[in-house]
Design an enzyme around this catalytic site. Structure first.
Site: not given
Ligand code: NAD
Length: 455
Positions: A207, A241
């Site tokens: 997602e 998002c």
């Molecule tokens: P992110 O991708 O930075 O982090 C998400 C999760 O991944 C966190 O739990 C984090 O600890 C983990 N993570 C981060 N870097 C990682 C790595 N290198 N390897 C493995 N795990 C890692 O996202 P965010 O900043 O928490 O959220 C914002 C993003 O999420 C935006 O792009 C938004 O559009 C998207 N989002 C999408 C939805 C959806 O339903 N489609 C909903 C909410 C947010």
């Protein structure tokens, strides 16, 4: 972590989660615990980024409680084996689809709807009979803590558990052999998750985010459009998002729209927005500084006020940013709303193909032919005509992206389906065994060429 996943695997093999009543008992316990802790959840999310209580109730706790209620009401029906019509080829037979849990699920969630996005997928995973590990976001530590507390109170850890921590924890978890990974977060990290999962052929749901276009044509009801765009954009301080990322407005109504957007912002949040109880903050210094950088050199026509102490950035309208500007390069994910005029459909088309397939598209128009054209010409996760965000509020509508905005969709029945493997079974009778399929093949080939009619 390895011990934990092997304990979950052993627990799954006891087959207790295959019993629908067992799943329902735990979903009810989860429901009770969330209802009891609703105030504490609101406080935790507020402590993380000053999210207004109304928004936490509407978009986090009540959203999740609605999912729980629906799952509890429908789980018996969803989990029943489905009988389908059999074919002449297999006659006599009875043909079924059995919904089978995958096993151990890893749920990695982001910070922006920190409670909802950890618990909503869990409901689907449990309803479908799986075990689960949740890794909430380290960026919202207060919510992460209360999620852990709730889950520890409800579930034995060999069934569901929370592992708190940052990127390294996530990376360690991704090395393990899961039966399914459900990831919500950025497109960049989604790629890392997908690569890791591919190494072990683990199925995934991703997602992800994207740049959601909002089109306002010359026939739109401008005042209503302004209200609905402002609400959808500045809810959660733009950190949604499916928030409108930028507006493409027909040049003949651009000035009118801008004036209405300004007055909607003032009407919703007052003249003194930083003291409004209804406006959240950006989540941390890194994200806040990124947003400030996006505004450098831009023509700000409303807002742009900041406060470094609590990461306050007021609702901000930016006029005609350049294509290569920071604000138009990637997903904004904050309270900055670029407004760009278009003249022809070709102008819209340029934007629609520039950023990959968006998670959401919003079209404000009373022209039915235009609405239809936008829906059929472009691929996107989902969206709304004459509104924003509301596509996630109907449990009958699956929610998810496509292409660069994600893989798979959930909510309501779609969550149950997502976390279940459809196992097909044909039960065959023994009283008839037509030998035509067995070698030596004596059936004249002219009849073999008609087999398609028997499938
Ligand atoms: P992110 O991708 O930075 O982090 C998400 C999760 O991944 C966190 O739990 C984090 O600890 C983990 N993570 C981060 N870097 C990682 C790595 N290198 N390897 C493995 N795990 C890692 O996202 P965010 O900043 O928490 O959220 C914002 C993003 O999420 C935006 O792009 C938004 O559009 C998207 N989002 C999408 C939805 C959806 O339903 N489609 C909903 C909410 C947010």
């Amino acid at each position: 972590m390895e011990k934990l996943i092997s304990a979950q695997r052993d627990f799954f093999l006891t087959h207790q989660t295959k019993c629908v009543e067992f799943r329902k008992d735990f979903l009810k316990k989860l429901q009770k615990e969330i209802i009891e802790k609703e105030e504490a959840i609101c406080d935790a999310v507020y402590a993380d980024f000053k999210k207004p209580k109304f928004e936490t109730l509407a978009t986090e706790t009540q959203f999740v409680l609605a999912e729980l209620k629906n799952a509890l009401n429908k789980i018996n029906r969803w989990s029943k084996p489905k009988k389908v019509a059999s074919t002449w080829l297999n006659w006599p037979s009875a043909d079924y689809i059995f919904k089978e849990p995958y096993g151990s699920i890893l749920i990695i969630s982001p910070w922006n709807y920190p409670f909802q996005l950890a618990i909503a997928p869990l409901i689907g995973a449990i309803a479908a009979g799986n075990t689960a590990v949740i890794k909430p976001s380290e960026i919202t530590p207060n919510t992460s803590k209360i999620i852990a507390e709730i889950i520890n109170n409800v579930f034995p850890k060999e069934y569901v558990t929370v592992i708190e921590g940052g990127i390294e924890v996530s990376q360690e978890l991704l090395k393990l052999k899961w039966d399914y990974i459900f990831f919500t977060g950025s497109t960049k990290v989604g790629q890392i998750v997908y690569e890791n999962a591919a190494q072990q052929l683990i199925p995934v749901t991703l997602e992800l985010g994207g740049k959601n276009p909002t089109i306002v044509d010359e026939t739109a009801a401008i005042s209503v459009a302004a209200n609905r765009i402002v609400w959808g954009k500045f809810l959660n301080a733009g950190q949604t998002c499916i928030a409108p990322d930028y507006i493409l407005v027909h040049k003949s109504v651009k000035n009118e729209l801008i004036e209405k957007l300004k007055s909607s912002i003032t009407k919703f949040y007052s003249d003194d927005i930083k003291n409004s109880l209804d406006y959240a903050r950006t989540v941390n210094t890194k994200h806040y500084e990124n947003l400030k950088r996006m505004l450098e050199g831009e023509k700000i026509i409303f807002g742009g006020e900041t406060n470094d102490i609590d990461h306050y950035l007021s609702p901000t309208l930016v006029d005609e940013p350049k294509e290569d500007s920071l604000v138009m390069k990637g997903e904004i994910f904050g309270p900055i709303l670029p407004i760009i005029a278009y003249e022809t459909y070709a102008d819209i088309h340029d934007f629609m193909i520039r950023y990959g397939k968006p998670l959401a598209l919003y079209v404000f128009s009373t022209n039915k032919a235009f609405q239809k054209k936008m829906i059929t010409d472009y691929s996107f996760g989902g969206g709304a005509i004459n509104d924003t965000i509301i596509q996630i509020t109907n449990k009958k509508l699956p929610f998810g992206g496509v292409g660069s905005s994600g893989i798979g969709s959930y909510h309501g029945k779609a969550s149950f389906e997502l976390f279940s493997h459809s196992k097909t079974i044909i039960k065959k009778g023994n009283w008839l065994d037509i030998p035509l399929r067995y070698p030596p093949y004596n059936l004249p080939l002219k009849y073999a060429k008609k087999i398609k009619n028997l499938f």
